[in-house]
Structures are given as structure tokens and as C-alpha cells.
Design a protein around this motif. Structure first.
Motif, short mmCIF file in Angstrom:
data_model
loop_
_atom_site.label_atom_id
_atom_site.label_comp_id
_atom_site.label_asym_id
_atom_site.label_seq_id
_atom_site.Cartn_x
_atom_site.Cartn_y
_atom_site.Cartn_z
N SER A 99 7.53 19.36 1.65
CA SER A 99 6.78 21.14 2.54
C SER A 99 5.17 21.26 2.87
O SER A 99 5.23 22.20 3.09
N VAL A 100 4.54 21.02 1.46
CA VAL A 100 3.27 21.26 1.32
C VAL A 100 2.11 21.11 2.53
O VAL A 100 2.69 19.92 2.64
N LEU A 152 0.57 -0.72 0.24
CA LEU A 152 0.87 0.00 -0.15
C LEU A 152 1.22 1.00 -0.10
O LEU A 152 2.21 0.78 0.81
N SER A 153 0.49 1.71 -0.62
CA SER A 153 0.57 3.38 -0.01
C SER A 153 -0.13 4.79 0.09
O SER A 153 -1.40 4.07 -0.11
N TRP A 154 0.41 5.69 0.98
CA TRP A 154 -1.27 6.77 0.90
C TRP A 154 0.32 8.03 1.77
O TRP A 154 1.28 8.07 1.57
N TRP A 155 -0.88 9.15 1.05
CA TRP A 155 -0.11 10.09 2.10
C TRP A 155 -0.52 10.39 3.35
O TRP A 155 -1.42 10.28 3.78
N ARG A 156 0.14 10.99 4.01
CA ARG A 156 -0.15 11.43 5.76
C ARG A 156 0.94 13.04 6.26
O ARG A 156 1.77 13.02 6.01
N ARG A 157 -0.03 13.08 7.04
CA ARG A 157 0.97 14.69 7.98
C ARG A 157 1.46 14.24 8.50
O ARG A 157 2.40 13.38 9.32
N ALA A 158 3.30 14.97 8.24
CA ALA A 158 4.59 14.06 8.53
C ALA A 158 3.99 14.97 10.20
O ALA A 158 4.09 16.34 10.31
N GLU A 159 5.10 14.83 11.79
CA GLU A 159 5.32 15.34 12.34
C GLU A 159 5.97 16.70 12.58
O GLU A 159 5.68 17.13 13.59
N ALA A 160 6.65 16.67 11.91
CA ALA A 160 7.46 17.86 11.31
C ALA A 160 7.86 18.85 10.95
O ALA A 160 8.09 19.81 10.35
N GLY A 161 5.74 18.48 10.37
CA GLY A 161 5.29 19.71 8.79
C GLY A 161 5.55 18.92 8.26
O GLY A 161 6.44 17.75 7.25
N GLY A 162 4.48 19.86 7.20
CA GLY A 162 5.02 18.80 5.52
C GLY A 162 3.79 17.59 5.60
O GLY A 162 3.28 17.15 6.47
N ILE A 163 4.09 17.43 4.58
CA ILE A 163 3.53 15.27 4.61
C ILE A 163 4.55 14.83 3.72
O ILE A 163 5.46 14.98 2.95
N GLU A 164 4.29 13.55 4.67
CA GLU A 164 5.19 11.77 4.41
C GLU A 164 3.95 11.14 3.01
O GLU A 164 3.14 10.97 3.62
N LEU A 165 5.11 10.74 2.25
CA LEU A 165 4.76 9.61 0.90
C LEU A 165 5.02 8.07 1.44
O LEU A 165 6.10 7.93 1.86
N GLU A 175 6.76 0.23 8.39
CA GLU A 175 5.94 1.90 7.58
C GLU A 175 7.46 1.81 7.43
O GLU A 175 8.57 2.11 7.59
N ILE A 176 6.97 2.73 5.76
CA ILE A 176 8.45 3.44 4.72
C ILE A 176 8.21 4.39 4.90
O ILE A 176 7.24 4.98 3.59
N VAL A 177 9.04 5.85 4.73
CA VAL A 177 9.11 6.86 4.30
C VAL A 177 9.78 6.97 2.40
O VAL A 177 10.63 6.67 2.49
N VAL A 178 8.57 7.30 2.04
CA VAL A 178 9.46 7.39 0.31
C VAL A 178 9.70 8.27 0.58
O VAL A 178 10.48 8.70 0.08
N ALA A 179 8.57 9.41 0.88
CA ALA A 179 8.86 10.71 0.38
C ALA A 179 8.78 11.66 1.46
O ALA A 179 7.69 11.28 1.53
N ARG A 180 9.12 12.91 1.45
CA ARG A 180 8.94 14.10 2.30
C ARG A 180 8.57 15.34 1.33
O ARG A 180 9.39 15.37 0.43
#
Length: 406
Positions: free
Chosen positions: A369-370, A335-348, A362-367
């Protein structure tokens, strides 16, 4: 349809920052590795499709002066090849959530679509072209929706059905009938299906559901019993849950509500489900914010979509959705999805679930800053790994690709 979330590329270019996150350990290879993108700077709206042989086709839009150009590239020998142009137009409609496609139906028969704005109007239609030589040359464009209503038509899902071209789309022609004389009339977007002959001419069109959520991309997969489609439904009470319908005995079975969340929302969340199937195995992933609890949810079926007995909350920690899903030969779902990043912005994000329901890490693919997702990432299996494609909005805003090794 409601398009309030369309974003101008330039507005984000100065603020977005992209970072591939390479997670390493003493015995572990990097899990997310960048792959070179062969398109131009400013390219966006990637879509990944697979041919009958499993080969990947990546398509996207890129700017060319006043025009937009639809291009594609095939994955071969460990890299994507030189881009091929399909179409270009000054009237091509660009929308981060509603993007074109290039789809191999057979080795030689291909089908492509994009959105074309109607001259002098806010309406747009679905333009299609066909190739009989594997994407080398294309026919003149035809219109998928046969009406001339001043309305929006889009969110297309193309698939091969008995080696014939088939496509679901969302059609807003009924909304054109709204008037101040009857402001309380309940008019909605319909889910429709078209089937085509090898010459690209439509053989049939039908309404599958006469009222669905306006801007949530449907998805379709092929089981051993036929196609199954997932989409966000809409009731007269404005409940917008995700349902599936499967082809059964020559017709479409009644909608099956996957999570039964009862999400009441008076407007489209622009957040469609994703679906994958292999034989009798079907897996679905979707977003809901019912009861003001944003969640990404996952369910699977062992009976070709007749039932989805267990629903799992994949992410309840600031989930934004826009999910993707693939099923491996061994039954593992990724599965893949977007979520809010704890440090701000979003994480894929990405995560695997084994056939027995056991989750991987869980794997963080990308971050980025939007503040919220402005892209629908694409996910596909290839070469024993997984491809993720998305649009970033950094100074060199463009399509990004990563290989996941799980």
C-alpha cells in the motif's frame, strides 16, 4: 551520491499491507506461493545469490538493539535452513537501495560485503570478509575501497571470474573534491572493479567508467566470452541511459547504449538495470522515464552482448522499475518489477518471455500500500521454479519470499 529516498522502517509500518496473490484456474496450480522466511521480524534488504552448483543463498540485515546483523541461509531440501551470522556492527549503514551480499565463489570460497559508516562523518565504506569453508567461519574485515575520502562507496556486485572473487562498485571519492571555489566543476561517481586472491586480499583495482549515475545498482553476468556489466551511465549533458560493457581482448569494450532513450535527468533515479547470461545468450531489463514516459524495457543478445537488436517495452502502465531477470536453460527470460496498482499502492509483477520473444501472462506476485517502491526485489531460478524475495512494510515488516511456478 544522492540518498533522498532512504526511508525509515517505522514510518511505513502502520500503513503497508502485503498480499500474496494466488492466481488459480480450473487446470492451473497457484502461481505465487509463500515460502517461510527464517529471519527475525524487522529483517530487510534481502539479496539472493547462487553458487557454482546453482544452490541459493539468501542474505539479509536484521536489527539487534543498536546493532545491525548480516545473516544468510542456504536453500536445501525444499526450505531455507537455520540462519548463519556473518557480521554485526553499530556502524552498519542501512539503505533500502544499497544492500549487502553473501556470495559463494566456489564450494569453499565465499565472499561477503556490507556498508560501514565512518565514525564522526557522513561517509561510509565497503567492508568485506572472506570464508574458506563455505560460510562457516569468516576472516577479519577489510575495506574494498582503498581511499580515505569523505565520500560514499557502495552498490556492490560480487561475482566469480575464473573462480576468483571479483566485484564492481560505485565510488564517490571524486565528489569529495567539490568546493565553492569551483562550483561548476563536473565531478562524478565512478564504476570500479576489484579482483581478489583466495585469502581475500585485493590483487588489483581499476576504474571501468569515471562518471556514472550515482545510486543505480550495477549488475554483472558471465557469458562464454567473459563478464559483461550493465549500469546507468551519466554524460556531461546529464543523459542517464543504461549501457553494457563486455570484457573483450583483455579490456573493457566501449559502452553500448541499450535503449538509446536519451533520458535527461539532473539527479539519480535510484533505479539500476538487471542482467542475466547463459553461454552466448544475454538478457537485460531496465527502467527509463525518458520523455516523461515511465517504462520497463527488455532486450536480449545472442552474441554474448555484442549487440541487442530488439528492445521491448515490458510495462508502460505506471511502471516503477527496480527490475530483476533470470535466464533458463531453454532461453526463456523471466522478469520482475514494481508498478503502480490501479486500486492504489504498488504491485510486484513477473512475466516470462520465450526465446522467440513471445510474452507470457503478467503475474501479480504481491501488493503493497506504499506510494512508491522502497525495496529492490530479488529474483532467482531454483527447483524448476523461481524465487522472489522482497521487503514488506506491514505491521510485521520483514523479508517475504514467494515461489513462482510458470
Amino acid at each position: 551520491m544522492i540518498r533522498g529516498r532512504i526511508r525509515r522502517w517505522a514510518a511505513w509500518a502502520s500503513s503497508a499491507i502485503i498480499a500474496l496473490v494466488l492466481v488459480t484456474g480450473c487446470e492451473r496450480a497457484p502461481e505465487a506461493t509463500a515460502i517461510a522466511f527464517v529471519g527475525a521480524t524487522g529483517s530487510a534488504q534481502p539479496r539472493v545469490t547462487q553458487g557454482p552448483d546453482g544452490g541459493l543463498v539468501l542474505s539479509w540485515l536484521e536489527p539487534a538493539g543498536r546493532e545491525r546483523v548480516l545473516k544468510f541461509s542456504r536453500y536445501d531440501a525444499g526450505a531455507f535452513g537455520a540462519p548463519t551470522e556473518v557480521a554485526r556492527s553499530e556502524q552498519m549503514f542501512v539503505n533500502w537501495a544499497d544492500f549487502p551480499s553473501v556470495t559463494p565463489i566456489t564450494e569453499s570460497l565465499w565472499f561477503a560485503h556490507w556498508l560501514e559508516r565512518r565514525e564522526g562523518s557522513a561517509a561510509y565504506d565497503i567492508a568485506t570478509v572472506t570464508s574458506r569453508d563455505g560460510g562457516v567461519s569468516w576472516t577479519a574485515s577489510e575495506q574494498m575501497n582503498e581511499d580515505d575520502a569523505v565520500a560514499e562507496h557502495g552498490f556492490v556486485s560480487v561475482f566469480s571470474w575464473d573462480e576468483q572473487i571479483s566485484a564492481f562498485w560505485l565510488d564517490g571519492r571524486e565528489l569529495a573534491n567539490w568546493s565553492f571555489d569551483n562550483p561548476d566543476a563536473l565531478l562524478g561517481t565512478s564504476l570500479r572493479l576489484a579482483r581478489y586472491g583466495p585469502d581475500g586480499a585485493a590483487m588489483s583495482r581499476e576504474i571501468v567508467d569515471d562518471m556514472v549515475c550515482d545510486c543505480c545498482q550495477p549488475d554483472v553476468a558471465m557469458t562464454r566470452e567473459g563478464p559483461i556489466v550493465a549500469y546507468r551511465d551519466r554524460t556531461a549533458e546529464e543523459i542517464r541511459d543504461v549501457v553494457v560493457r563486455r570484457w573483450l581482448d583483455g579490456g573493457w569494450a566501449p559502452p553500448l547504449n541499450l535503449g538509446k532513450e536519451g533520458w535527461f535527468i539532473e539527479g539519480c533515479p535510484v533505479n539500476g538495470p538487471a542482467l542475466a547470461a547463459r553461454g552466448a545468450d544475454v538478457a537485460a531489463v531496465w527502467f527509463t522515464a525518458a520523455e516523461n514516459r515511465p517504462r520497463v524495457r527488455f532486450a536480449r543478445s545472442a552474441d554474448a552482448g555484442s549487440s541487442f537488436p530488439v528492445v521491448v517495452d515490458v510495462d508502460t502502465n505506471g511502471a516503477y522499475g527496480q527490475p530483476g531477470i533470470v535466464l533458463d536453460d531453454d532461453g526463456r527470460a523471466v522478469l520482475s518489477w514494481w508498478r503502480r496498482a490501479e486500486a492504489g499502492g504498488i504491485e510486484l509483477m513477473a512475466r516470462a518471455y520465450d526465446r522467440d520473444g513471445s510474452p507470457g501472462r503478467e503475474i501479480v506476485v504481491a501488493r503493497e500500500s506504499v506510494g512508491q517502491p522502497i525495496d529492490v526485489p530479488q529474483l532467482a531460478a531454483f527447483d524448476g521454479a523461481y524465487l522472489v524475495a522482497w521487503t514488506t512494510f506491514d505491521a510485521d515488516g520483514s523479508v517475504r519470499l514467494a515461489r513462482l511456478d510458470l
